[in-house]
Structure formats: C-alpha cells, structure tokens
Design an enzyme around this catalytic site. Structure first.
Site, PDB file in Angstrom:
ATOM      1  N   TYR A  25     -18.180  16.917  13.093  1.00 40.34           N
ATOM      2  CA  TYR A  25     -18.573  16.512  11.745  1.00 40.34           C
ATOM      3  C   TYR A  25     -17.441  15.737  11.065  1.00 40.34           C
ATOM      4  O   TYR A  25     -17.632  14.618  10.593  1.00 40.34           O
ATOM      5  CB  TYR A  25     -18.919  17.764  10.952  1.00 40.34           C
ATOM      6  CG  TYR A  25     -19.419  17.538   9.544  1.00 40.34           C
ATOM      7  CD1 TYR A  25     -20.661  16.944   9.302  1.00 40.34           C
ATOM      8  CD2 TYR A  25     -18.653  17.933   8.443  1.00 40.34           C
ATOM      9  CE1 TYR A  25     -21.122  16.766   7.991  1.00 40.34           C
ATOM     10  CE2 TYR A  25     -19.112  17.766   7.147  1.00 40.34           C
ATOM     11  CZ  TYR A  25     -20.352  17.183   6.925  1.00 40.34           C
ATOM     12  OH  TYR A  25     -20.809  17.009   5.643  1.00 40.34           O
ATOM     13  N   SER A  69     -27.423  13.478   8.006  1.00 41.59           N
ATOM     14  CA  SER A  69     -26.443  14.208   8.821  1.00 41.59           C
ATOM     15  C   SER A  69     -26.595  15.687   8.511  1.00 41.59           C
ATOM     16  O   SER A  69     -26.791  16.046   7.351  1.00 41.59           O
ATOM     17  CB  SER A  69     -25.009  13.798   8.454  1.00 41.59           C
ATOM     18  OG  SER A  69     -24.070  14.722   8.996  1.00 41.59           O
TER      19      SER A  69
END
Ligand code: NAD
Ligand code: UDP
Ligand code: UDP
Length: 321
Positions: free
Chosen positions: A170, A100
C-alpha cells in the site's frame, strides 16, 4: 393517464437528494474511481448536489452499491462495474482517483492486487487524463510517510517506509502512484493534484474493515473487548476532528465513554511496522486552500456511532427475513 404520469414524474423527482442546476459551461463530467466506497460516495454526493455529471467506476472489492443507491437512475449519474487495472475509455473533464483498498486488513488481503491497483490502475487513469485533457486528483495517504521521523508531518517530508514489510504494498503503491502523477505532469502536461489523506472516519465506513475506528465502535456497541494493538501509546489524528492527536489507548477510552459501554480494554500484540506517531501539519492547506476541519472529534464520533448502531439494526432485521 396524464395525471398518473405527472404523479410518477413527481415521485421520480422527489426520489433524489436536491441537485443544483448548472449551466452547460459550468457543468463538468466527473469520473470518481472507488466512488462506491466510504470517501468516494460522500464525494459523489457533494459533486452530484453541486450539479455535475458523475460517473462512478468501482469493482466493489470494499465498496457497496448501497453507498450510492440514492443516485441510481438519476440522469446525471452513472455507475460502472469496472476494475481500474483494466484500461478505461470514456470522455470526462475531471478524474478523482480513489480506487484502492484502504484499511490494513483489506490491502494486506491480496498485496499483489493492491500493488496492481495503485500502479497499473493509476497509470490507466493518467493515460485517460492525458488522452482527454482531464485534471486528475489522486487520493494518496499519510502512509507515504511510513513510520515518520519528522513530527508533525508536512508536505516537504519524504517519509520513512519499509519497502518490503507487510504494509509496503500500500505505502509503496501510493508512493509510485504519486511519482506517476508528477511524471505525467512534467512529461505530458497532465494537470494533477495529490491529496495525502490522514485517518478519516464517518458514516459509510465499512463496519468490518478492521480499522481502529470501526473496530472500537463495533466492539463497544456489542459489549466486546476493545482490542488495542501494542501498548496503545502510538498516536493518530482522526479526521472529522483532525489535527488533534490522541494515543490509541485514549481513543479506546473515549469511544467506550461515548457509547457508554461496559466493554473491557484488551491488549493484543503490536502490529508489525505500525507507525508510532502521526499527525498532519495542516498550515499549508489552511493558508492556500482556506481549509480546516470544522467538526470536533466527539461530534464526528457520535454521528459515526449512530450510523453503526443503525447498520447493526439493519443487519439484525435482515437476518430474519
Ligand atoms: P474504501 O475501501 O471504502 O473505498 C475504496 C473503493 O475503491 C471501494 O469502493 C473499492 O471497491 C474500490 N476499489 C478497490 N480496488 C479497485 C479496483 N481495482 N478497481 C476499481 N475499484 C476499486 O476506502 P476509503 O476509505 O473510502 O478510501 C478511498 C481512498 O482514499 C483510497 O484510495 C484510500 O487509499 C484513500 N485514503 C483513505 C483514508 C481513510 O482514512 N479513509 C486515508 C488515506 C487514504
Ligand atoms: N489508457 C486508458 N484509457 C485511455 C487512454 C489510456 O485506460 O483513455 C491506458 C492505456 O491502456 C495505457 C495507459 O493508460 O496502458 C497509459 O497510457 P499512455 O497513453 O500514457 O501510454 P501508452 O498507451 O502510450 O503506453
Ligand atoms: N489499532 C488497534 N486496534 C484495532 C485496530 C487498530 O489498536 O483494533 C491500532 C493500529 O495498530 C494503529 C492504529 O490503531 O496503531 C490505527 O490503525 P488503523 O488500521 O485504523 O489505521 P492506520 O494504521 O492505517 O493508521
């Protein structure tokens, strides 16, 4: 010729950092997604040196081959260029799921991709864990607490996240990823672990990733103004030296003095939805895992400053080749 081959073999075995020998039954096949990134490459080193077989899966969005190049060619190591948003069929015993983007400029660069990586990517890794019976650890984040109303943050706190703000791709992506882990645990019996990592820094951080540690060190080394967003009264606790809490302005002054830099401190507009106070309550980790940080903040910063200076030199040298 035999001597030549022996020499070659010797130079081959000396090429790699030392690796422990593990018996077949103790040796695990371990997948690290995002293993070419900052945290993932250090984890790769640790697990390789412990004697395990490590497969790194990375799409090189923010990661670099250079971070793991010292293992390339080793018989226990494999590097796969793959995006976790696509399904992955391999056989492993454990999964460390780190893939990520992690810094605000990186995850805001393509919010939809960030969401896909954290949701579909995590679903794929849980599907893989379920099929092969592997345990999965998710690298989650202190950002699941958003702009916290409870201080310091412990595991029981549910957080305070703006679901439609610029950081949501996020924060909410990681929150869903955590939800998925526990759903796979309850429904499918997959063994999961979730680590909520707080601001971490050190060597192999991307110099231009826009996080506060990399920005301030780079700015101080280059004699440019240290850019403080807002008043600088917001706090963070930085790991290497967690859970000491500092204001961002204190932190700017500390880096300036460690670098012995003449840089000015420049105040820029506040970032939207910027968490105002953040510090982990690590009592549970201490009690259950026996874990606590051992490297003091200044020592960690000095090591990182040295790493960044070498990186700058490396860049300068490569420019003229
Ligand atoms: P990083 O950017 O250095 O590493 C992330 C890695 O994931 C990179 O190598 C990148 O190329 C890879 N990646 C991104 N999207 C991918 C995709 N779709 N498929 C495959 N690979 C992909 O960041 P980091 O600081 O090492 O962070 C690692 C993990 O830890 C992340 O999950 C991050 O959210 C988490 N985390 C880090 C911090 C920190 O302070 N460093 C704090 C909290 C959480
Ligand atoms: N998956 C994967 N590797 C595997 C097994 C599954 O990437 O070894 C992916 C698969 O493509 C699916 C996701 O993981 O989209 C979830 O898998 P699961 O078996 O839970 O769901 P299903 O396939 O039944 O929808
Ligand atoms: N920050 C800053 N100047 C910078 C980069 C960041 O003042 O050049 C601030 C930012 O607004 C935040 C803190 O430093 O309050 C930590 O930011 P970072 O992006 O490193 O991490 P996160 O916000 O995810 O904790």
């Amino acid at each position: 010729l035999r001597e030549k081959i022996r020499d070659l073999e010797q130079s081959f075995s000396q090429k790699y950092p030392p690796v422990k020998f593990l018996s077949e039954k103790d040796r695990k096949r371990i997948l690290i997604t995002g293993g070419a990134g900052f945290v993932g490459s250090h984890l790769t080193d640790k697990l390789m040196m412990d004697g395990h077989e490590v497969t790194v899966v990375d799409n090189f969005f923010t990661g670099r081959k250079r971070n793991v190049e010292h293992w390339i060619g080793h018989e226990n190591f494999e590097l796969i260029n793959h995006d976790v948003v696509e399904p992955l069929y391999i056989e492993v015993d454990q999964i460390y799921h780190l893939a990520s983007p992690a810094s605000p400029p990186n995850y805001m660069y393509n919010p939809i991709k960030t969401l896909k990586t954290n949701t579909i990517g995590t679903l794929n890794m849980l599907g893989l864990a379920k099929r092969v019976g592997a345990r999965l650890l998710l690298a989650s984040t202190s950002e699941v607490y958003g702009d916290p109303e409870v201080h310091p943050q412990n595991e029981e706190y549910w957080g305070h996240v703006n679901p439609i703000g610029p950081r949501a791709c996020y924060d909410e992506g990681k929150r869903v990823a955590e939800t998925m882990c526990y759903a796979y645990m309850k429904q499918e019996g997959v063994e999961v672990r979730v680590a909520r990592i707080f601001n971490t820094f050190g060597s192999r951080m991307h110099m231009n990733d826009g996080r506060v540690v990399s920005n301030f060190i780079l700015q101080a080394l280059q004699g440019e103004p240290l850019t403080v967003y807002g008043s600088g009264a917001q706090t963070r606790a930085f790991q290497y030296g967690n859970p000491e809490e500092h204001t961002i302005l204190e932190f700017a002054r500390l880096i300036k003095s460690l670098v012995v830099s003449r840089s000015q401190i420049q105040f820029l507009p506040e970032a939207q939805d910027d968490p105002q106070r953040r510090r982990p309550d690590i009592r549970k980790a201490k009690m259950l895992l026996g874990w606590e940080p051992v490297v003091p903040l200044e020592e960690g910063l000095n090591k990182t400053i040295q790493y960044f200076s070498r990186e700058l030199e490396h860049q300068a040298n490569n420019q003229y080749i």
